[in-house]
Enzyme design. Structure first.
Site, PDB file in Angstrom:
ATOM      1  N   ILE A 462       0.839  -1.203   0.000  1.00  0.00           N
ATOM      2  CA  ILE A 462       0.000   0.000   0.000  1.00  0.00           C
ATOM      3  C   ILE A 462       0.873   1.251   0.000  1.00  0.00           C
ATOM      4  O   ILE A 462       0.606   2.217  -0.715  1.00  0.00           O
ATOM      5  CB  ILE A 462      -0.944  -0.010   1.215  1.00  0.00           C
ATOM      6  CG1 ILE A 462      -1.906  -1.202   1.121  1.00  0.00           C
ATOM      7  CG2 ILE A 462      -1.727   1.289   1.297  1.00  0.00           C
ATOM      8  CD1 ILE A 462      -2.743  -1.417   2.366  1.00  0.00           C
ATOM      9  N   THR A 543       0.644   0.770   7.930  1.00  0.00           N
ATOM     10  CA  THR A 543       1.091  -0.512   8.461  1.00  0.00           C
ATOM     11  C   THR A 543      -0.084  -1.223   9.131  1.00  0.00           C
ATOM     12  O   THR A 543      -1.194  -0.698   9.205  1.00  0.00           O
ATOM     13  CB  THR A 543       2.200  -0.311   9.513  1.00  0.00           C
ATOM     14  OG1 THR A 543       1.624   0.224  10.711  1.00  0.00           O
ATOM     15  CG2 THR A 543       3.271   0.646   9.005  1.00  0.00           C
ATOM     16  N   GLY A 652      -0.973  -9.827  -4.253  1.00  0.00           N
ATOM     17  CA  GLY A 652      -0.993  -8.688  -3.338  1.00  0.00           C
ATOM     18  C   GLY A 652      -2.364  -8.367  -2.791  1.00  0.00           C
ATOM     19  O   GLY A 652      -2.603  -7.246  -2.320  1.00  0.00           O
ATOM     20  N   LYS A 670     -12.789  -3.967  11.395  1.00  0.00           N
ATOM     21  CA  LYS A 670     -13.622  -3.107  10.553  1.00  0.00           C
ATOM     22  C   LYS A 670     -15.033  -2.980  11.120  1.00  0.00           C
ATOM     23  O   LYS A 670     -15.629  -1.892  11.100  1.00  0.00           O
ATOM     24  CB  LYS A 670     -13.679  -3.670   9.131  1.00  0.00           C
ATOM     25  CG  LYS A 670     -12.352  -3.595   8.385  1.00  0.00           C
ATOM     26  CD  LYS A 670     -12.452  -4.262   7.023  1.00  0.00           C
ATOM     27  CE  LYS A 670     -11.118  -4.195   6.276  1.00  0.00           C
ATOM     28  NZ  LYS A 670     -11.155  -4.897   4.977  1.00  0.00           N
ATOM     29  N   GLY A 785      -7.089  -4.280  -2.486  1.00  0.00           N
ATOM     30  CA  GLY A 785      -6.157  -3.884  -3.539  1.00  0.00           C
ATOM     31  C   GLY A 785      -5.372  -2.666  -3.133  1.00  0.00           C
ATOM     32  O   GLY A 785      -5.894  -1.743  -2.506  1.00  0.00           O
TER      33      GLY A 785
END
Length: 804
Positions: A462, A543, A652, A670, A785
């Site tokens: 990311i 991170t 990924g 989440k 993604g």
């Protein structure tokens, strides 16, 4: 365990009424130790009333008596409202009656010593009442008259004699080592045993000088404001609290007579090892300003300050004198006498020197100049105002210098000057309403193009995607917000690259190893916090580090903004989550974390906006993991589940260790974050989470996990077979139900179900609320993604820029 001794100073506004006293007791319960020191001012307007009493003695004895009786009633009511123990209350009231009777015997004319003695009563009453109140509340305390140990001689601005005061204080502290000692502020005593008043904000000076003599670790000045703002918040609504202020900037602000600080308050700080904090006693958790004992470096103004009542002392020298020499001699003598002007205007062609002073100091400075036999015609002129812009580098910042002059050019300016230190621009004008000018200056100087520094934590999937996006979007971002954005640091778990001039984001991959140095996990935060060449600093945490999430309070303390893709803090215990939120809110800094849920989907925005618009969210459900969405969309039994995991990892789509996705913790976080955004607070441990990682694979190395993937496949194959027999599909679903039950795990759903029909990597969020009761609001789209997550970070950066 012995705690380092601290000192707490409470001003008159913090002791203005019984409720304020009770608030102070609670502050001392929460923030002080048993051997801490306390300095108090007179309660409320007590000192003003005593001054009024003395002034009325000269004009009208009846008015003087009425003023004294009003003050007597105020002090009696404080005792009666606060003290419950009958014996203590009776003793305190007897003392007050005796003291007010003695005050009532004073007659005009009043000597200077009598006046000083009278004005010191307010601090005595405050110290005595607070000490007794603390004892009643179970906090051992004793009051102490500072005149017993503080030594100073009379003068316009008396200085405490440290050498004479130190041994007396040390002896006193040794006698009362187990008590909170409540000292009177504002007063000292000379060699003749006479009371010496320490002047404007004398109690603040008492606090820091006592703190320095007692070698405390910290002095906290509690008042009615949280600290130093970029302007008076009563005048400028968007004034910003400054969490850190360098000592020389604070000293310059104090020299210019800003009410929140006094120059002599800072002298003991500069000459000791103690810290100085400014906090609000009315709202202790609203933030603070910490004065750092380091020299400032910067690129412009930080603070706009003003004074309504300024006087000018004008010296007119004979043309036969050497003007420059005479000017230097006068300024030198004033400095030695600690009577430096706020600003001065030299007019060599007219042989005139004008010195600006506050009302408090002007008469003392005038008397000093007259006594010094200066060969000049000396006049005292009233009716002026002062405005100043304070900050390291302000005199070298062309935009700030020009903006300062532009805003003031239409006013009746007497002179504009730059301080010798270069830390301020000062304008003296004919007396005017300064408030509109303060607002205009604040807007002019602080809404010019800002420089924003960015520190990126994490340069993996990311992070590297965001670096590419930032490189292409930087110019557009700067044009859109009229700001300059510079990447100044990139930090990974053990090393970091720091360059205050800026780092080209396209060079990170090729140059990081050569340019980076090791760090201890926290030094980089302090180094960023010390960066002075930028108006704002932003940390991007991309991170999954729990250690970094634990440092969010440190990031806030350094006055930086934070943008997180890291979910740990947002889904931590409610206590820590609120601590982090409050830490940033207190200092008008921002913590944005829209990238924590749904990658680039506007789910956090939507949920927050619904709640803040008046809706009530009652339930949430959906597929919150793009990784698990992709895996279960692909999982039809034709390919073992472990092989799909390996494929997703190579593309990924997973965390560096895919078990972080498979164990359900990511989805749980989440769900907790979304619940909190919606106002439905749950603790993470209350969420029932189904992990897809078999026990045997949890402690293995990553290679071991992939090598033994058959165990993972076998665990799910049977459940898939059962679902297919019922013509259903498996999906990994998060639910927060109306009754507060929260679950995360695999469910078998009909193929027609809304959660079953997604594109690979899609997330879907179903929101049930008061407004969307029968037909839930649904948001769906790519939820995994590196590119979409990087886009969410850039979106937050754009949002933050709009708020700066």
């Amino acid at each position: 365990m012995t705690h380092p001794r601290q000192l707490h100073k409470f001003g008159g506004s913090s002791l203005a009424n019984p409720e304020c006293y009770r608030r102070v007791v609670n502050i001392l319960k929460d923030y002080s130790n048993s051997n801490d020191l306390i300095v108090v001012s007179a309660a409320g307007k007590t000192t003003n009333r005593l001054i009024e009493f003395l002034d009325n003695l000269e004009r009208d004895g009846r008015l003087a008596h009425e003023t004294l009786q009003e003050l007597r009633q105020f002090q009696i009511e404080l005792v009666e409202s606060l003290i419950n123990q009958p014996e203590t209350k009776a003793r305190l009231l007897d003392n007050l009656i005796t003291e007010f009777s003695a005050l009532g015997e004073i007659a005009y004319p009043v000597s200077g010593q009598t006046r000083a003695m009278v004005l010191g009563h307010g601090e005595m009453w405050s110290a005595r009442l607070l000490a007794n109140l603390l004892n009643e509340k179970g906090l051992n305390a004793i009051e102490q008259d500072s005149r017993q140990f503080l030594r100073a001689e009379l003068g316009t601005q008396p200085e405490v004699d440290r050498g004479a005061s130190y041994p007396l204080l040390k002896e006193l502290l040794a006698q009362h080592s187990q008590y909170r000692i409540v000292f009177t502020g504002f007063m000292a005593q000379n060699q003749q045993g006479e009371t010496v008043l320490l002047g404007r904000n004398g109690s603040d000076y008492s606090a820091t000088i006592i703190g320095a003599l007692a070698e405390v670790s910290r002095v906290t000045i509690w008042s009615d404001v949280a600290g130093v703002y970029s302007a008076d918040p009563r005048i400028v609504a968007d004034a910003c609290l400054l969490p850190l202020l360098r000592l020389d900037e604070a000293s310059e602000l104090a020299r210019l007579a800003a009410p929140v600080l006094h120059s002599r308050t800072l002298q003991p700080v500069a000459q000791s090892a103690m810290d100085l904090h400014l906090r609000c006693s009315y709202e202790p958790e609203t933030g603070s300003t910490r004065i750092e004992r380091v020299l400032a470096s910067g690129r412009g103004a930080k603070i706009i300050t003003s004074l309504d009542d300024v006087l000018l002392i004008q010296l007119g020298f004979s043309h036969r004198h050497d003007y420059l020499r005479a000017q230097q001699e006068v300024l030198k003598k004033l400095k030695q006498a600690q009577l430096e002007p706020l600003a001065y205007d030299a007019q060599p062609d007219q042989h005139v020197l004008r010195l600006a002073y506050t009302q408090e100091i002007a008469n003392g400075a005038l008397a000093f100049l007259q006594d010094a036999a200066i060969e000049a015609e000396i006049k005292l002129k009233e009716g002026y105002s002062l405005l100043a812009a304070v900050g390291a580098g302000v005199s070298k910042n062309p935009n700030h210098c020009f903006g300062f002059y532009q805003q003031l050019k239409s006013s009746a300016i007497e002179f504009i000057t730059e301080s010798e230190s270069g830390l301020s621009l000062v304008a003296v004008t004919r007396k005017l309403d300064v408030e509109p000018l303060v607002s205009q200056l604040h807007s002019q100087l602080f809404q010019a193009q800002k420089r924003v520094a960015i520190a990126l934590c994490g340069k993996g999937n990311i992070g590297s995607s965001w670096l590419s996006l930032f490189a292409t979007q930087k110019e557009e971002l700067e044009k859109r917000h009229n700001m300059n954005f510079e990447l100044v640091a990139v930090i990974d778990s053990q090393t970091y690259w720091f360059n205050p001039q800026g780092i080209d984001p396209t060079t990170i991959e090729s140059c990081f190893d050569d340019e980076s140095v090791s760090h201890d996990g926290k030094s980089w935060i302090e180094q960023l916090g010390a960066l002075q060449d930028y108006d704002d600093l932003v940390v991007l945490d991309v991170t999954a580090s729990a250690q970094l999430a634990e440092q969010y309070l440190d990031i806030a303390q350094q006055g930086m903004h934070l943008i997180s893709a890291n979910k740990v803090a947002g889904s931590a215990s409610s206590e820590y989550y609120h601590q982090v939120q409050d830490a940033f809110a207190k200092i008008n800094r921002h913590w944005l974390y829209n990238a924590t849920v749904g990658a680039g989907l506007p789910i956090n925005h939507t949920v927050r906006d619904l709640r803040e618009s008046g809706d009530e969210i009652v339930a949430l459900s959906g597929i919150f993991s793009g990784t698990l969405s992709w895996l279960f969309q692909q999982y039809d039994g034709s390919i073992p589940f472990s092989e799909l995991v390996d494929l997703a990892w190579q593309q990924g789509l997973t965390e560096p260790d895919p078990r972080a996705d498979l164990d359900g913790s990511d989805v749980m976080r989440k769900l907790v974050i979304l619940a909190r955004e919606s106002g439905l607070f749950i603790e993470p441990e209350k969420v029932k989470v189904e992990s897809l990682v078999p026990e045997a694979l949890r402690e293995m190395t990553l290679d071991g996990f992939f090598d033994n993937g058959i165990v993972l496949s076998e665990a799910l194959a049977e459940r898939l077979e059962k679902a297919q027999r019922e013509d259903k599909v498996l999906r990994y679903v998060a639910r927060l139900e109306k009754n507060g039950k929260a679950t995360v795990g695999v469910e078998a759903l009909n193929k027609e179900h809304a959660l079953a029909n997604l594109l690979p990597c899609d997330n879907i969020f179903a929101i049930e609320s008061k407004w969307y009761k029968d037909n839930p609001l649904v948001i769906r789209g790519p939820g995994a993604g590196r590119e979409v997550t990087a886009g969410a970070l850039q979106s937050d950066l754009n949002l933050l820029a709009g708020r700066l």
